[in-house]
Design a protein around this motif. Structure first.
Motif, mmCIF file in Angstrom:
data_model
loop_
_atom_site.group_PDB
_atom_site.id
_atom_site.type_symbol
_atom_site.label_atom_id
_atom_site.label_comp_id
_atom_site.label_asym_id
_atom_site.label_seq_id
_atom_site.Cartn_x
_atom_site.Cartn_y
_atom_site.Cartn_z
ATOM 1 N N PHE A 1 -11.330 -6.590 -0.693
ATOM 2 C CA PHE A 1 -10.489 -6.383 -1.880
ATOM 3 C C PHE A 1 -9.154 -7.212 -1.939
ATOM 4 C CE2 PHE A 1 -12.873 -2.722 -0.521
ATOM 5 C CZ PHE A 1 -13.785 -2.425 -1.895
ATOM 6 N N LYS A 2 -8.444 -7.242 -3.136
ATOM 7 C CA LYS A 2 -7.347 -8.022 -3.299
ATOM 8 C C LYS A 2 -6.254 -7.043 -3.995
ATOM 9 C CE LYS A 2 -9.848 -12.332 -4.635
ATOM 10 N NZ LYS A 2 -10.711 -12.724 -5.729
ATOM 11 N N GLU A 3 -5.012 -7.336 -3.541
ATOM 12 C CA GLU A 3 -3.948 -6.397 -4.155
ATOM 13 C C GLU A 3 -4.034 -6.045 -5.426
ATOM 14 O OE1 GLU A 3 0.396 -7.491 -4.029
ATOM 15 O OE2 GLU A 3 -0.035 -6.478 -2.140
ATOM 16 N N CYS B 1 4.605 -2.561 -14.199
ATOM 17 C CA CYS B 1 5.354 -2.200 -12.639
ATOM 18 C C CYS B 1 4.770 -2.973 -11.693
ATOM 19 C CB CYS B 1 5.242 -0.787 -12.536
ATOM 20 S SG CYS B 1 3.656 -0.256 -12.448
ATOM 21 N N LYS B 2 5.397 -3.293 -10.486
ATOM 22 C CA LYS B 2 4.823 -3.810 -9.311
ATOM 23 C C LYS B 2 4.368 -2.767 -8.369
ATOM 24 C CE LYS B 2 8.205 -7.695 -9.313
ATOM 25 N NZ LYS B 2 9.000 -8.312 -8.759
ATOM 26 N N LEU B 3 3.352 -3.314 -7.463
ATOM 27 C CA LEU B 3 2.621 -2.320 -6.538
ATOM 28 C C LEU B 3 3.876 -2.257 -5.451
ATOM 29 C CD1 LEU B 3 -0.269 -1.435 -6.402
ATOM 30 C CD2 LEU B 3 -0.640 -3.348 -4.787
ATOM 31 N N PRO B 4 3.942 -0.978 -5.023
ATOM 32 C CA PRO B 4 5.183 -0.498 -4.051
ATOM 33 C C PRO B 4 4.501 -1.146 -2.878
ATOM 34 C CG PRO B 4 4.614 1.354 -5.356
ATOM 35 C CD PRO B 4 3.586 0.338 -5.775
ATOM 36 N N PRO B 5 5.428 -1.153 -1.735
ATOM 37 C CA PRO B 5 4.927 -1.655 -0.284
ATOM 38 C C PRO B 5 4.078 -0.734 0.081
ATOM 39 C CG PRO B 5 7.386 -1.554 -0.781
ATOM 40 C CD PRO B 5 6.930 -1.103 -1.929
ATOM 41 N N ASN B 6 2.900 -1.312 0.868
ATOM 42 C CA ASN B 6 2.084 -0.508 1.781
ATOM 43 C C ASN B 6 1.206 0.275 0.822
ATOM 44 O OD1 ASN B 6 3.255 -1.368 4.353
ATOM 45 N ND2 ASN B 6 4.819 0.174 3.779
ATOM 46 N N VAL B 7 0.950 -0.282 -0.512
ATOM 47 C CA VAL B 7 0.087 0.345 -1.606
ATOM 48 C C VAL B 7 -1.155 -0.721 -1.528
ATOM 49 C CG1 VAL B 7 -0.476 1.131 -3.859
ATOM 50 C CG2 VAL B 7 1.672 1.905 -2.413
ATOM 51 N N PRO B 8 -2.459 -0.515 -1.391
ATOM 52 C CA PRO B 8 -3.018 0.931 -1.038
ATOM 53 C C PRO B 8 -2.703 1.128 0.292
ATOM 54 C CG PRO B 8 -4.729 -0.444 -1.280
ATOM 55 C CD PRO B 8 -3.488 -1.177 -1.699
ATOM 56 N N SER B 9 -3.046 2.486 0.609
ATOM 57 C CA SER B 9 -2.821 3.039 1.996
ATOM 58 C C SER B 9 -3.881 2.250 2.868
ATOM 59 C CB SER B 9 -2.942 4.539 2.190
ATOM 60 O OG SER B 9 -4.334 4.912 1.981
ATOM 61 N N ASP B 10 -3.434 2.144 4.123
ATOM 62 C CA ASP B 10 -4.307 1.459 5.223
ATOM 63 C C ASP B 10 -5.733 2.301 5.096
ATOM 64 O OD1 ASP B 10 -2.638 -0.739 5.397
ATOM 65 O OD2 ASP B 10 -2.125 0.042 7.556
ATOM 66 N N GLU B 11 -5.562 3.600 5.083
ATOM 67 C CA GLU B 11 -6.698 4.154 5.440
ATOM 68 C C GLU B 11 -7.684 4.251 4.331
ATOM 69 O OE1 GLU B 11 -7.573 9.049 7.139
ATOM 70 O OE2 GLU B 11 -5.756 8.557 5.788
ATOM 71 N N LEU B 12 -6.972 4.228 3.162
ATOM 72 C CA LEU B 12 -7.735 3.986 1.868
ATOM 73 C C LEU B 12 -8.666 2.805 1.770
ATOM 74 C CD1 LEU B 12 -8.727 5.277 -1.091
ATOM 75 C CD2 LEU B 12 -6.714 3.934 -1.872
ATOM 76 N N VAL B 13 -7.831 1.762 2.176
ATOM 77 C CA VAL B 13 -8.720 0.585 2.445
ATOM 78 C C VAL B 13 -9.932 0.602 3.327
ATOM 79 C CG1 VAL B 13 -8.457 -2.218 2.943
ATOM 80 C CG2 VAL B 13 -6.710 -0.811 1.586
ATOM 81 N N GLN C 1 -2.397 11.472 -6.549
ATOM 82 C CA GLN C 1 -2.437 10.485 -5.355
ATOM 83 C C GLN C 1 -2.375 9.303 -5.820
ATOM 84 O OE1 GLN C 1 -2.363 11.777 -1.924
ATOM 85 N NE2 GLN C 1 -1.622 13.461 -3.287
ATOM 86 N N HIS C 2 -2.661 8.862 -7.156
ATOM 87 C CA HIS C 2 -2.579 7.675 -7.579
ATOM 88 C C HIS C 2 -1.322 7.081 -7.626
ATOM 89 C CE1 HIS C 2 -6.972 6.829 -8.681
ATOM 90 N NE2 HIS C 2 -6.997 8.207 -9.229
ATOM 91 N N THR C 3 -0.425 8.093 -7.876
ATOM 92 C CA THR C 3 1.242 7.595 -7.829
ATOM 93 C C THR C 3 1.935 7.278 -6.690
ATOM 94 O OG1 THR C 3 1.804 9.938 -7.820
ATOM 95 C CG2 THR C 3 1.420 8.961 -10.055
ATOM 96 N N ILE C 4 0.990 7.698 -5.574
ATOM 97 C CA ILE C 4 1.687 7.338 -4.397
ATOM 98 C C ILE C 4 0.672 6.047 -3.550
ATOM 99 C CG2 ILE C 4 3.211 9.247 -3.873
ATOM 100 C CD1 ILE C 4 0.789 10.094 -1.858
ATOM 101 N N GLY C 5 -0.184 5.725 -4.165
ATOM 102 C CA GLY C 5 -1.123 4.554 -3.850
ATOM 103 C C GLY C 5 -2.121 5.155 -2.714
ATOM 104 N N SER C 6 -2.487 6.242 -2.632
ATOM 105 C CA SER C 6 -3.673 6.691 -1.741
ATOM 106 C C SER C 6 -4.656 7.151 -2.395
ATOM 107 C CB SER C 6 -2.970 7.835 -0.898
ATOM 108 O OG SER C 6 -2.712 8.904 -1.662
ATOM 109 N N ALA C 7 -4.766 6.660 -3.592
ATOM 110 C CA ALA C 7 -6.201 7.070 -4.249
ATOM 111 C C ALA C 7 -6.857 6.092 -4.922
ATOM 112 C CB ALA C 7 -6.006 8.278 -5.330
#
Length: 129
Positions: free
Chosen positions: A7-9, A19-31, A67-73
């Motif tokens: 996967f690519k950012e 908008c820009k992707l926030p830092p550490n998004v997506p979560s490592d666990e999701l990846v 959860q999409h709004t915090i990058g974990s979905a």
């Protein structure tokens, strides 16, 4: 974003295009989960929706605390695999985890729809209308 071979950012960026992707998004666990699903099926995964800014989330009718709004979905489709099959696999593999898991059926096309998976920290299961 955690380094991985699938996967690519850019695949996780908000579809608003502003908008820009926030830092550490997506979560490592999701990846990690998405990479495991990708390897299980040995097939590409399309991310229909990853991160969403709050404005775009509201525009698409997302839940206020999505959860999409915090990058974990992610809402995903596995190429060549029926949506229901992917959903069942995710439930069997991750059903005991504190994840959100859902399905959006497309009754006219068994390969349409998507599976939602998030790493929210508590169990949640639903079907989209």
């Amino acid at each position: 974003m955690k380094e991985n071979k699938y996967f690519k950012e850019s695949e996780f960026k908000c579809k608003c295009g502003k908008c820009k992707l926030p830092p550490n998004v997506p979560s490592d666990e999701l990846v990690d989960v998405l990479c495991e699903i990708r390897e299980h099926y040995d097939a590409p995964i399309t991310i229909n929706s990853g991160y969403r800014c709050k404005k775009h989330n509201a525009e698409v009718g997302g839940a206020a605390k999505s959860q999409h709004t915090i990058g974990s979905a992610a809402d995903i489709v596995v190429k060549g695999v029926k949506t229901e099959e992917v959903h069942q696999y995710v439930l069997e593999k991750y059903g005991d985890k504190p994840f959100g898991i859902a399905i959006k059926h497309n009754f006219e096309n068994p390969f349409g729809g998507f599976v939602h998976i998030d790493t929210r920290g508590k169990k949640a299961r639903w079907t989209y209308p």
